[in-house]
Design a protein around this motif. Structure first.
Motif, PDB file in Angstrom:
ATOM      1  N   TYR A  93       0.825  -1.199   0.000  1.00 63.27           N
ATOM      2  CA  TYR A  93       0.000   0.000   0.000  1.00 63.27           C
ATOM      3  C   TYR A  93       0.869   1.262   0.000  1.00 63.27           C
ATOM      4  O   TYR A  93       0.612   2.189  -0.753  1.00 63.27           O
TER       5      TYR A  93
ATOM      6  N   VAL B  21      -1.215   6.354  -4.225  1.00 66.00           N
ATOM      7  CA  VAL B  21      -2.577   6.586  -3.740  1.00 66.00           C
ATOM      8  C   VAL B  21      -2.505   7.385  -2.442  1.00 66.00           C
ATOM      9  O   VAL B  21      -1.431   7.587  -1.874  1.00 66.00           O
ATOM     10  N   GLN B  22      -3.678   7.809  -1.963  1.00 64.56           N
ATOM     11  CA  GLN B  22      -3.773   8.512  -0.690  1.00 64.56           C
ATOM     12  C   GLN B  22      -3.091   7.705   0.412  1.00 64.56           C
ATOM     13  O   GLN B  22      -3.327   6.514   0.537  1.00 64.56           O
TER      14      GLN B  22
ATOM     15  N   CYS C  13      -7.958  -3.661   3.074  1.00 63.38           N
ATOM     16  CA  CYS C  13      -8.607  -2.347   3.038  1.00 63.38           C
ATOM     17  C   CYS C  13      -7.925  -1.400   4.027  1.00 63.38           C
ATOM     18  O   CYS C  13      -7.821  -1.712   5.215  1.00 63.38           O
TER      19      CYS C  13
ATOM     20  N   VAL D 270      -8.551   2.807   0.535  1.00 61.46           N
ATOM     21  CA  VAL D 270      -7.791   2.188  -0.547  1.00 61.46           C
ATOM     22  C   VAL D 270      -7.935   0.693  -0.359  1.00 61.46           C
ATOM     23  O   VAL D 270      -7.610   0.157   0.700  1.00 61.46           O
TER      24      VAL D 270
ATOM     25  N   CYS E 158      -6.603  -2.481  -7.440  1.00 60.98           N
ATOM     26  CA  CYS E 158      -6.473  -1.401  -6.463  1.00 60.98           C
ATOM     27  C   CYS E 158      -7.596  -0.400  -6.721  1.00 60.98           C
ATOM     28  O   CYS E 158      -7.684   0.180  -7.807  1.00 60.98           O
TER      29      CYS E 158
ATOM     30  N   VAL F  74      -9.626   3.070  -5.196  1.00 62.33           N
ATOM     31  CA  VAL F  74      -9.498   4.200  -4.279  1.00 62.33           C
ATOM     32  C   VAL F  74     -10.859   4.876  -4.167  1.00 62.33           C
ATOM     33  O   VAL F  74     -11.465   5.229  -5.179  1.00 62.33           O
TER      34      VAL F  74
END
Length: 181
Positions: A1, A6-7, A26, A42, A56, A58
């Motif tokens: 992750y 991503v965030q 998650c 995410v 993936c 988001v």
């Protein structure tokens, strides 16, 4: 992750095992010690046999943090009273089955004319009391679900669609989109 574009800053909130090979991890924004925002999440699916990333997703509808630091959240009793007052619904025969604080994604259906309706979805999620009432005495299980803003006591209106020009045109439905729906 952490290596994905991503965030970041989310906490592992749950793991779902689809089968022995595919697992979903998650990562969500943690709102309280036990509450995660499923709309700031995410979701990563990994094939455990190969170690490869399969999917993936988001979800980014940030939690609306517009309350003041000294604002006091509604108690369950205050939320129940707000739902009864604002909805105007007759609750005779209905029993409160569940009351919980959740992150919800409000949506508002509003009318632009007598027979047309447009939809406007929220760009933010909100904390709300989710109150579920059921009437077990009816032939069919009847259920009313109310979403009351955690700080303001505002009832989220899902839709106002007049199906006639008379008394029935005044009927209003209350609620919000919810991950569990």
């Amino acid at each position: 992750y952490e290596n994905l574009p991503v965030q970041q800053g989310y906490t592992l909130s749950r793991i779902e095992k689809y089968d022995e090979e595919l697992w979903s991890f998650c990562f969500s924004r943690q709102v309280t010690q036990t509450l995660f925002n499923p709309y700031e999440e995410v979701r990563v699916v990994v094939d455990l046999t190969t170690g490869r990333l399969v999917l993936c997703n988001v979800f980014f509808f940030p939690l609306l943090d517009d309350h003041e630091a000294d604002d006091v959240p509604l108690t369950q009793e205050q939320a129940i009273e707000a739902a009864k007052e604002q909805s105007g619904m007759e609750m005779e025969g209905f029993e409160l089955k569940q009351a919980e604080v959740c992150c919800v994604l409000p949506n508002w259906f509003y009318t632009e004319g007598v027979w047309s309706a447009d939809v406007r979805y929220a760009e933010v999620s909100r904390l709300a009391w989710v109150l579920t009432y059921e009437d077990d005495g009816s032939e069919f299980v009847s259920q009313n679900v109310f979403y009351v803003d955690y700080y303001t006591g505002e009832l989220a209106i899902v839709r106002e669609i007049p199906y006639s020009k008379g008394e029935r045109a005044e009927v209003r439905c209350y609620g919000a989109d919810d991950v569990r729906e």
